[in-house]
Scaffold this motif. Structure first.
Motif, mmCIF file in Angstrom:
data_model
loop_
_atom_site.group_PDB
_atom_site.id
_atom_site.type_symbol
_atom_site.label_atom_id
_atom_site.label_comp_id
_atom_site.label_asym_id
_atom_site.label_seq_id
_atom_site.Cartn_x
_atom_site.Cartn_y
_atom_site.Cartn_z
ATOM 1 N N UNK A 72 1.002 -1.251 0.297
ATOM 2 C CA UNK A 72 0.382 -0.036 -0.223
ATOM 3 C C UNK A 72 0.905 1.348 0.145
ATOM 4 N N UNK A 73 0.317 2.507 -0.530
ATOM 5 C CA UNK A 73 0.580 3.645 -0.459
ATOM 6 C C UNK A 73 2.036 3.691 -0.890
ATOM 7 N N UNK A 74 2.734 3.485 -1.570
ATOM 8 C CA UNK A 74 4.025 3.748 -2.635
ATOM 9 C C UNK A 74 4.152 4.226 -4.020
ATOM 10 N N UNK A 75 3.108 4.425 -4.051
ATOM 11 C CA UNK A 75 2.850 5.874 -5.228
ATOM 12 C C UNK A 75 3.769 6.468 -6.008
ATOM 13 N N UNK A 76 4.088 7.607 -4.849
ATOM 14 C CA UNK A 76 5.303 8.658 -5.022
ATOM 15 C C UNK A 76 6.331 8.000 -5.631
ATOM 16 N N UNK A 77 6.774 6.844 -4.507
ATOM 17 C CA UNK A 77 7.734 6.113 -5.294
ATOM 18 C C UNK A 77 8.274 5.147 -6.039
ATOM 19 N N UNK A 224 15.714 8.522 -4.423
ATOM 20 C CA UNK A 224 13.717 7.861 -4.145
ATOM 21 C C UNK A 224 13.863 8.233 -2.492
ATOM 22 N N UNK A 225 13.281 8.474 -1.740
ATOM 23 C CA UNK A 225 13.403 9.024 -0.524
ATOM 24 C C UNK A 225 12.236 7.563 0.433
ATOM 25 N N UNK A 226 11.870 7.190 0.977
ATOM 26 C CA UNK A 226 11.502 5.861 1.377
ATOM 27 C C UNK A 226 11.094 6.336 3.076
ATOM 28 N N UNK A 227 9.899 7.099 2.702
ATOM 29 C CA UNK A 227 9.430 6.635 4.622
ATOM 30 C C UNK A 227 8.483 6.265 5.234
ATOM 31 N N UNK A 228 8.597 6.292 6.656
ATOM 32 C CA UNK A 228 8.161 5.483 7.094
ATOM 33 C C UNK A 228 6.290 5.616 6.811
ATOM 34 N N UNK A 229 5.336 4.779 6.928
ATOM 35 C CA UNK A 229 3.470 4.809 6.121
ATOM 36 C C UNK A 229 2.830 5.495 7.318
ATOM 37 N N UNK A 230 2.252 6.050 6.472
ATOM 38 C CA UNK A 230 1.326 7.423 6.910
ATOM 39 C C UNK A 230 0.106 6.731 8.254
ATOM 40 N N UNK A 235 -2.566 1.613 8.491
ATOM 41 C CA UNK A 235 -4.194 1.346 8.493
ATOM 42 C C UNK A 235 -4.663 0.688 7.417
ATOM 43 N N UNK A 236 -5.161 0.624 6.909
ATOM 44 C CA UNK A 236 -5.317 0.155 5.254
ATOM 45 C C UNK A 236 -4.159 -1.145 5.969
ATOM 46 N N UNK A 237 -3.122 -0.645 5.291
ATOM 47 C CA UNK A 237 -1.800 -2.185 5.274
ATOM 48 C C UNK A 237 -2.629 -3.517 6.170
ATOM 49 N N UNK A 252 -6.825 1.001 15.019
ATOM 50 C CA UNK A 252 -5.346 1.266 13.624
ATOM 51 C C UNK A 252 -4.398 2.264 13.849
ATOM 52 N N UNK A 253 -5.022 3.305 14.253
ATOM 53 C CA UNK A 253 -3.795 4.467 14.140
ATOM 54 C C UNK A 253 -2.648 4.299 15.122
ATOM 55 N N UNK A 254 -3.485 4.201 16.719
ATOM 56 C CA UNK A 254 -2.461 3.871 17.180
ATOM 57 C C UNK A 254 -1.926 2.390 17.166
ATOM 58 N N UNK A 255 -2.264 2.481 16.354
ATOM 59 C CA UNK A 255 -0.763 0.798 16.161
ATOM 60 C C UNK A 255 -0.136 1.151 15.855
ATOM 61 N N UNK A 256 -0.928 2.179 14.055
ATOM 62 C CA UNK A 256 0.296 2.231 13.387
ATOM 63 C C UNK A 256 1.751 2.758 14.043
#
Length: 752
Positions: A72-77, A224-230, A235-237, A252-256
Motif C-alpha cells: 500500500x501507499x507507495x505511489x510516489x516512490x 527516492x526517499x522511502x519514509x514510514x507509512x502514514x 491502517x489500510x495495510x 488501528x491509528x494508535x497501532x501504526x
C-alpha cells in the motif's frame, strides 16, 4: 580413456609424436568428424569428435525475490522509479541510470523495489540481478570482486573463465552487460563507491540503503526517499491482513503510531494477530504502549554483546554516519523506535521450540541458518519452530542458491532483538555451549565438503565422525555449492572461534576452506581467515599447522601477484620445517616456492624447487605426476628441452597407469610447447590437438580454450590454413559457451 599403442609401445594420439616412434600427424580439420592416427599398425586409436551441438542458452537471471501480496501507499516512490526506467530506455545503450532508494531499516525499501521490479519485469528482458551487500560486508567493507563474480556467473559466464582480480572482473562485467536491458538491485549499500563498482554498462541500477548516498546524487543519480507509512496507509495495510471487523479506527491509528509506521514492525504484530484470531486489537495496543513506557531492562553489556555497535558476529555493522542518522530519524540504541516493542509483543507468544530457535539465531555469528544447524545447536522440533518464526515474519527464506538446502535469514533488527533476548534468557555457560556446537557443526561440515571437492589430498586434521556429517552434501558440485552458500557464516564463525581462543577449530576450519578459496578465489576472505589460522596454530604450538596455514596464505598472495607477501609467508613456514617430520609438508612448500620462482622469471631456481617437491612426493602417484608437470614447465622456461621431454615421458606413463586424464591433458599441453620450442612444429601441433581432445572429453572448456589457442598459434606459424580456420571456429564456439563472447559476435557455423 582408451589409449591405443603403436608397435613400439608409444601411446598413439596422446603425444606419441616427438617420443621417437613415428611421424604421426594429421592435416585438415581437427575439431569435427573422425580421424585415425596410427604408427606401425598394431592397434588403432579413433578420435571421434561429433559435431558439437550449440550450447544451451543461459537462463535469464531473475534474482529479485517475489513481492508480497499486500502492498500500500507507495505511489510516489513507484512513479519515481518509473521515471528512471523511462530515462534508462531512452538512453538505451548509452549509459546506465542509477536510482538511490534510502530510508530507515524496516521501512520497506526491499519490498518497494521487489513490487516495482515484478510489475516492470518485461522491461528487463536480459534479467534482474540482486546483491545484498550487508550479507557480504566484512569489517565495514564489501568484497566487490565476489559480487561481480556472482553477477557474471548469473549472466552465463563459466566459472573457469571468471578472472581472479577485481579489475579484470569489473572489465568482464562491463563487457557482458553492454547493450543489455538489465535491472541491478543493490541492497544494503553504505558507500557510493560500492554502487559505482557494481554499475553495469547499460540498464538501470537501484542502490538501496539506510544512509543518504549524496555522492551518487551529485553524479546524477535519482534520489527516492522511502519514509514510514502514514497513519492511513498503515491502517489500510493492517486492514488488508485482518479484515474490517478487527479493531476500531482509533485502535488501528494508535497501532501504526506505536510501530513507528514501519512495515517490518506492523508485519510482526499483524502476523501474531492472524495466528491468534481471538486476540483483541485493544489488548495489542495496550501491550505495546506499556512496553514503550516500561521497556525490558536489558543491560548495556547485553546490548553490546548483541551486536548493536557492529563488528564481526554482530547483527550488522553500524557506521558513525548511520548512528548519527539513526538519532535524527528516531532510532534508539541502534534500533528504530517502535520495532523493539513490536518484536517483544510477538516474542511473548512464541512456543518453547520457537524461542529456542530464536535464541540460536541470536547466538549464531553468521547471517543465515539452516535446519541442520538448528538441530546441531540443540533446537527441539526444528520444523515447527521454523514455521512459527516464518508465520511471525521474524525470519524469511533466503535468496535461492545452488546448494539445494533451505536457508533462512532474519532482518538485522530481528537479529539484534534475538541477541538481546538470548543474552537475557540464557546464562553465559549456555550461550557458550551453543556457540561451541555451532562452531563444531561448521568445522565438521566444511571438512566433509573439502573431502568431496578435493578427494584424498594431504590433510593434517582427521576425518570428521560419520555421525556428525551424515547429512552433509555429497558430490563435488554439491559440496562446493554448500561452501559457497555458507561463505559468510564460515568467516563469521572463524572470527567467533578466534575471539574465544578455540584455536584448534580455527586452523582446522581454515585448512578445509582451501577447497572453497582455491576454487572460487575469494581473496579477501582467504587472507583474512588464514591470518587467523596462523595465529591459532601458533597458540596451539602446532608447527605443522602453522606451515600449512602459511603455505595456503602464501598461495593467496601468489595468485594476487603479491610476490613479496607470498615469499614472506613461505620463508616463515620454512623456519618451522625442522620441527616436523612429515616430508609432505616440505613438499607443499617446495611446490609453492617453485611456482613463485617461475612467476618471477627464475626458472633455474624453480627447477631446483620442483625437484625437491618431486622427491618429497615419493610414494604418492598423483603427487609425482603433478610435480613432474610443474618441473617440466620450469625446464621449458629454462630452455632445457630434452630434460623436459624425459620428465614428461615418465609423467605420461604414470598418468596413464593411474587413469589421470586431467593431468594427461595438462601434460600434452606442456609437451606441445616444448616441441614448439625445439622447432618440431608438426609434432607440437599433434600434441596440442591431443590436449584439445582430452579437455573436450572431460568438459573442461577453459583448458580446451587454452589448447585451442595453442593450436591456432601453431597452425598460423606453420601455414596450415585448414587447421587454423577450424581452430578459429572452435575458439568462437568456446567463447560463446563460456559466456564471454561479445553480444555482436556472430555465432560460428555448425559443422555439417
Amino acid at each position: 580413456m582408451a589409449v591405443g599403442r603403436d608397435a613400439g609401445g608409444s601411446a598413439v594420439g596422446l603425444g606419441a609424436v616427438g617420443r621417437g616412434a613415428v611421424d604421426n600427424t594429421v592435416s585438415g580439420g581437427v575439431f569435427e568428424g573422425a580421424f585415425v592416427q596410427a604408427g606401425s599398425i598394431d592397434q588403432v586409436h579413433v578420435h571421434a569428435a561429433p559435431a558439437p551441438a550449440p550450447p544451451p542458452a543461459p537462463l535469464t537471471p531473475r534474482q529479485i525475490r517475489a513481492p508480497r501480496a499486500v502492498f500500500v501507499n507507495r505511489q510516489a516512490e513507484i512513479a519515481a522509479l518509473n521515471e528512471a526506467l523511462h530515462e534508462a530506455l531512452e538512453r538505451s545503450a548509452d549509459r546506465p541510470v542509477v536510482v538511490t532508494c534510502t530510508g530507515l531499516g524496516g521501512v520497506g525499501k526491499t519490498e518497494l523495489v521487489a513490487q516495482w521490479a515484478h510489475q516492470r519485469r518485461e522491461r528487463f528482458p536480459d534479467g534482474q540481478l540482486y546483491a545484498d551487500l550487508g550479507a557480504v560486508r566484512r569489517a565495514g567493507g564489501v568484497d566487490l570482486g565476489e559480487v561481480l563474480g556472482g553477477f557474471v556467473r548469473a549472466l552465463g559466464v563459466r566459472e573457469d573463465f571468471i578472472p581472479a582480480s577485481l579489475g579484470e572482473r569489473a572489465n568482464l562485467y562491463r563487457t557482458v552487460t553492454a547493450d543489455r536491458r538489465l535491472l541491478v538491485f543493490l541492497d544494503g549499500v553504505e558507500h557510493a563507491a560500492e554502487a559505482r563498482a557494481l554499475t553495469p554498462s547499460s540498464g538501470l541500477v537501484v542502490a538501496a540503503g539506510r544512509t543518504r548516498l549524496e555522492a551518487l546524487v551529485l553524479e546524477g543519480a535519482r534520489p527516492v526517499a522511502v519514509g514510514p507509512l502514514s497513519a492511513d496507509a498503515g491502517s489500510e495495510l493492517v486492514r488488508c491482513w485482518l479484515g474490517e471487523e478487527r479493531g476500531s479506527e482509533g485502535e488501528l491509528l494508535e497501532l501504526v503510531r506505536l510501530c513507528g509506521g514501519l512495515p517490518l514492525a506492523l508485519q510482526a504484530v499483524g502476523a501474531q494477530m492472524i495466528t491468534r484470531s481471538r486476540m483483541r486489537m485493544g489488548r495489542v495496543v495496550a501491550e505495546l504502549a506499556e512496553r514503550q513506557r516500561n521497556p525490558e531492562p536489558f543491560s548495556a553489556g547485553e546490548a553490546g554483546a548483541a551486536g548493536g555497535v557492529g563488528g564481526v558476529g554482530s547483527a550488522g555493522p553500524v557506521s558513525a554516519e548511520q548512528a548519527g542518522q539513526a538519532g535524527q530519524a528516531g532510532q534508539v540504541g541502534g534500533r528504530e523506535a517502535g520495532v523493539e516493542e513490536a518484536f517483544e509483543s510477538v516474542y511473548a507468544h512464541l512456543s518453547d521450540p520457537a524461542r529456542e530457535l530464536y535464541y540460536v539465531i541470536g547466538t549464531h555469528p553468521g547471517p543465515l541458518f539452516t535446519p541442520e544447524l538448528a538441530r546441531a545447536a540443540g533446537v527441539r522440533s526444528v520444523e515447527q519452530a521454523v514455521e512459527e518464526l516464518l508465520h511471525a515474519h521474524l525470519i524469511d527464506e533466503s535468496v535461492d542458491d545452488d546448494s539445494g538446502e533451505d536457508r533462512y535469514r532474519a532482518h538485522d533488527l530481528v537479529r539484534l532483538h534475538a541477541r538481546r533476548r538470548a543474552h537475557h534468557a540464557w546464562p553465559p555457560e549456555q550461550r557458550e555451549l551453543v556457540l561451541r556446537q555451532i562452531v563444531a557443526f561448521y568445522r565438521d561440515q566444511a571438512a566433509a565438503a573439502d573431502r568431496q571437492v578435493l578427494g584424498k589430498r594431504f590433510r593434517l586434521q582427521p576425518a570428521p565422525d560419520a555421525g556428525s556429517v551424515e547429512r552433509a552434501p555429497t558430490g563435488r558440485a554439491a559440496a562446493l555449492a554448500w561452501l559457497q552458500a555458507e561463505r559468510g557464516n564460515l568467516l563469521a564463525v572463524l572470527h567467533t572461534a578466534a575471539d574465544r581462543g578455540w584455536h584448534e577449530e580455527v586452523w582446522q576450519l581454515c585448512e578445509s576452506l582451501w577447497a572453497l578459496y582455491h576454487s572460487r578465489k575469494h581473496f579477501a576472505d582467504w587472507i583474512e581467515s588464514h591470518r587467523l589460522g596462523v595465529e591459532a596454530a601458533q597458540w596451539e604450538g602446532r608447527a605443522d599447522a602453522e606451515i600449512r596455514m602459511r603455505n595456503q596464505l602464501a598461495r593467496a598472495h601468489y595468485e594476487m601477484a603479491d610476490y613479496p607477501a607470498a615469499q614472506e609467508q613461505l620463508d616463515l613456514a620454512q623456519e618451522k620445517l625442522g620441527l616436523v617430520g612429515d616430508p609432505r609438508l616440505a613438499g607443499v612448500l617446495w611446490e609453492s616456492q617453485g611456482l613463485l620462482r617461475l612467476a618471477q622469471s627464475d626458472p633455474e631456481q624453480a627447477v631446483r624447487d620442483f625437484g625437491e617437491a618431486l622427491a618429497a612426493n615419493a610414494g604418492d602417484p598423483h603427487g609425482l605426476v603433478v610435480q613432474s608437470y610443474n618441473l617440466a614447465q620450469a625446464l621449458l622456461a629454462a630452455g632445457r628441452h630434452a630434460e623436459a621431454l624425459r620428465v614428461l615421458d615418465g609423467a605420461v606413463a604414470a598418468a596413464e597407469d593411474g587413469a589421470d586424464e586431467p593431468m594427461l591433458m595438462r601434460l600434452a599441453l606442456v609437451r606441445a610447447r616444448v616441441l614448439h620450442a625445439t622447432g618440431e612444429s608438426a609434432e607440437a601441433l599433434a600434441a596440442a590437438r591431443d590436449a584439445v581432445a582430452i579437455a573436450a572429453e572431460l568438459g573442461q572448456i577453459a583448458k580446451e580454450a587454452q589448447a585451442v589457442e595453442l593450436v591456432l598459434e601453431l597452425a598460423t606459424g606453420s601455414g596450415d590454413t585448414a587447421v587454423r580456420e577450424a581452430a578459429e571456429t572452435r575458439r568462437r564456439q568456446l567463447r560463446r559457451e563460456a559466456g564471454v563472447a561479445p553480444r555482436d559476435d556472430p555465432a560460428p557455423p555448425n559443422p555439417s
